[in-house]
Design a protein around this motif. Structure first.
Motif, PDB file in Angstrom:
ATOM      1  N   UNK A   1       0.816  -1.208   0.000  1.00 23.67           N
ATOM      2  CA  UNK A   1       0.000   0.000   0.000  1.00 23.67           C
ATOM      3  C   UNK A   1       0.855   1.265   0.000  1.00 23.67           C
ATOM      4  N   UNK A   2       1.996   1.224   0.671  1.00 20.54           N
ATOM      5  CA  UNK A   2       2.899   2.370   0.626  1.00 20.54           C
ATOM      6  C   UNK A   2       3.304   2.685  -0.811  1.00 20.54           C
ATOM      7  N   UNK A   3       3.583   1.642  -1.590  1.00 20.64           N
ATOM      8  CA  UNK A   3       3.976   1.851  -2.985  1.00 20.64           C
ATOM      9  C   UNK A   3       2.802   2.355  -3.816  1.00 20.64           C
ATOM     10  N   UNK A   4       1.613   1.896  -3.500  1.00 18.03           N
ATOM     11  CA  UNK A   4       0.431   2.330  -4.246  1.00 18.03           C
ATOM     12  C   UNK A   4       0.163   3.818  -4.025  1.00 18.03           C
ATOM     13  N   UNK A   5       0.182   4.246  -2.768  1.00 17.44           N
ATOM     14  CA  UNK A   5      -0.148   5.632  -2.453  1.00 17.44           C
ATOM     15  C   UNK A   5       1.039   6.580  -2.648  1.00 17.44           C
ATOM     16  N   UNK A   6       2.254   6.071  -2.458  1.00 20.23           N
ATOM     17  CA  UNK A   6       3.479   6.854  -2.694  1.00 20.23           C
ATOM     18  C   UNK A   6       3.404   8.250  -2.072  1.00 20.23           C
ATOM     19  N   UNK A   7       2.990   8.302  -0.815  1.00 21.97           N
ATOM     20  CA  UNK A   7       2.834   9.590  -0.127  1.00 21.97           C
ATOM     21  C   UNK A   7       4.167  10.032   0.473  1.00 21.97           C
ATOM     22  N   UNK A   8       4.563  11.290   0.247  1.00 18.04           N
ATOM     23  CA  UNK A   8       5.821  11.776   0.830  1.00 18.04           C
ATOM     24  C   UNK A   8       5.706  11.955   2.334  1.00 18.04           C
ATOM     25  N   UNK A   9       6.848  12.006   2.973  1.00 19.73           N
ATOM     26  CA  UNK A   9       6.879  12.237   4.416  1.00 19.73           C
ATOM     27  C   UNK A   9       6.485  13.682   4.742  1.00 19.73           C
ATOM     28  N   UNK A  10       5.977  13.929   5.939  1.00 20.39           N
ATOM     29  CA  UNK A  10       5.652  15.306   6.337  1.00 20.39           C
ATOM     30  C   UNK A  10       6.902  16.182   6.335  1.00 20.39           C
ATOM     31  N   UNK A  11       6.711  17.461   6.061  1.00 18.81           N
ATOM     32  CA  UNK A  11       7.823  18.405   6.094  1.00 18.81           C
ATOM     33  C   UNK A  11       7.549  19.562   7.055  1.00 18.81           C
ATOM     34  N   UNK A  12       6.590  19.357   7.954  1.00 21.53           N
ATOM     35  CA  UNK A  12       6.216  20.422   8.878  1.00 21.53           C
ATOM     36  C   UNK A  12       7.261  20.612   9.970  1.00 21.53           C
ATOM     37  N   UNK A  13       7.826  19.513  10.471  1.00 20.53           N
ATOM     38  CA  UNK A  13       8.816  19.547  11.543  1.00 20.53           C
ATOM     39  C   UNK A  13      10.105  18.877  11.081  1.00 20.53           C
ATOM     40  N   UNK A  14      11.245  19.251  11.666  1.00 20.72           N
ATOM     41  CA  UNK A  14      12.483  18.507  11.398  1.00 20.72           C
ATOM     42  C   UNK A  14      12.328  17.049  11.830  1.00 20.72           C
ATOM     43  N   UNK A  15      12.780  16.143  10.992  1.00 26.92           N
ATOM     44  CA  UNK A  15      12.670  14.723  11.312  1.00 26.92           C
ATOM     45  C   UNK A  15      13.691  14.349  12.382  1.00 26.92           C
ATOM     46  N   UNK A  16      13.230  13.641  13.397  1.00 27.50           N
ATOM     47  CA  UNK A  16      14.108  13.142  14.447  1.00 27.50           C
ATOM     48  C   UNK A  16      14.370  11.655  14.277  1.00 27.50           C
ATOM     49  N   UNK A  17      14.077  11.137  13.111  1.00 27.53           N
ATOM     50  CA  UNK A  17      14.359   9.749  12.763  1.00 27.53           C
ATOM     51  C   UNK A  17      14.721   9.720  11.285  1.00 27.53           C
ATOM     52  N   UNK A  18      15.629   8.836  10.925  1.00 24.41           N
ATOM     53  CA  UNK A  18      16.041   8.711   9.528  1.00 24.41           C
ATOM     54  C   UNK A  18      15.061   7.788   8.816  1.00 24.41           C
ATOM     55  N   UNK A  19      14.360   8.319   7.815  1.00 28.89           N
ATOM     56  CA  UNK A  19      13.373   7.532   7.077  1.00 28.89           C
ATOM     57  C   UNK A  19      13.572   7.762   5.580  1.00 28.89           C
ATOM     58  N   UNK A  20      13.396   6.701   4.806  1.00 31.21           N
ATOM     59  CA  UNK A  20      13.563   6.782   3.362  1.00 31.21           C
ATOM     60  C   UNK A  20      12.355   6.236   2.598  1.00 31.21           C
ATOM     61  N   UNK A  21      11.458   5.558   3.297  1.00 37.81           N
ATOM     62  CA  UNK A  21      10.300   4.968   2.626  1.00 37.81           C
ATOM     63  C   UNK A  21       9.164   5.982   2.546  1.00 37.81           C
ATOM     64  N   UNK A  22       8.084   5.599   1.872  1.00 40.12           N
ATOM     65  CA  UNK A  22       6.901   6.442   1.796  1.00 40.12           C
ATOM     66  C   UNK A  22       6.215   6.493   3.162  1.00 40.12           C
ATOM     67  N   UNK A  23       5.252   7.411   3.272  1.00 44.51           N
ATOM     68  CA  UNK A  23       4.681   7.736   4.577  1.00 44.51           C
ATOM     69  C   UNK A  23       3.362   7.035   4.886  1.00 44.51           C
ATOM     70  N   UNK A  24       2.546   6.767   3.871  1.00 42.49           N
ATOM     71  CA  UNK A  24       1.157   6.344   4.106  1.00 42.49           C
ATOM     72  C   UNK A  24       0.912   4.925   3.580  1.00 42.49           C
ATOM     73  N   UNK A  25       0.309   4.061   4.416  1.00 48.75           N
ATOM     74  CA  UNK A  25       0.015   4.204   5.851  1.00 48.75           C
ATOM     75  C   UNK A  25       1.242   3.874   6.693  1.00 48.75           C
TER      76      UNK A  25
END
Length: 205
Positions: free
Chosen positions: A112-136
């Motif tokens: 489902x992540x690949x289907x929706x391909x939603x980017x990560x939020x950019x509202x706050x600085x990320x405190x974790x290293x993430x490279x995959x899509x966001x949703x769900x």
């Protein structure tokens, strides 16, 4: 009669699973069209404001720990321990069930992540290293499935309370760390519940 009841039960479970997928789709579309922006920005913005207060650093440290506990690698390790304990107690079928539930749910979320391909939020600085899509959220769905499956195997009320005490904080940690919108987490929980309910039919059988 038992066979008929079982087929009806599986039918109801399959229907609820499909409804959970449709609800996840509805959240994805609403999020993409901006309808959930006030909700997401309000909650994540509030988390960001608390991050900048005196209690922010210790809470952030706790959230990082919870996020690591709920990470895929840690979840695989806990699953192996749980499966080993089940197998050692002679509960081979339940061992296989747990493996299929966890692996199947993980693959479902990844797809489902690949289907929706939603980017990560950019509202706050990320405190974790993430490279995959966001949703769900994989943390939300994965831990709902794993801890929920353990609670189903135990079959006690306290087990569900203990599972909730892990599922909810882990989900919240992803919002606090700035790497998931609240609706990402909500969709992950809904997906996990639907998958658990579907797989619960085979556990009862």
């Amino acid at each position: 009669m038992a066979g008929v009841r079982h087929r009806r039960d599986l039918g109801r479970r399959a229907l609820l699973f499909i409804l959970s997928l449709l609800l996840v789709l509805a959240i994805a579309l609403a999020q993409r069209w901006g309808w959930l922006r006030p909700f997401n920005h309000g909650l994540m913005g509030g988390a960001g404001a608390w991050r900048d207060t005196a209690i922010g650093p210790p809470v952030t440290l706790t959230m990082v720990g919870l996020s690591e506990i709920g990470d895929t690698a840690a979840r695989i390790g806990m699953s192996l321990v749980a499966c080993a304990m089940l197998f050692w107690r002679g509960r081979g079928r339940q061992t296989v069930w747990l493996v299929l539930v966890v692996v199947g749910g993980t693959l479902l979320n990844a797809g489902l992540k690949q289907v929706f391909a939603a980017p990560r939020p950019d509202l706050l600085p990320h405190l974790d290293i993430v490279k995959s899509y966001s949703f769900p959220s994989g943390h939300a769905s994965g831990n709902m499935i794993f801890f929920g499956a353990l609670a189903m195997l135990i079959g006690r009320g306290w087990a569900w309370i203990a599972a909730s005490a892990m599922i909810l904080p882990i989900g919240f940690s992803r919002v606090w760390l700035g790497v998931h919108w609240p609706t990402d987490v909500l969709a992950g929980w809904i997906l996990g519940i639907g998958w658990l309910f579907l797989c619960g039919g085979w556990l009862r059988r």
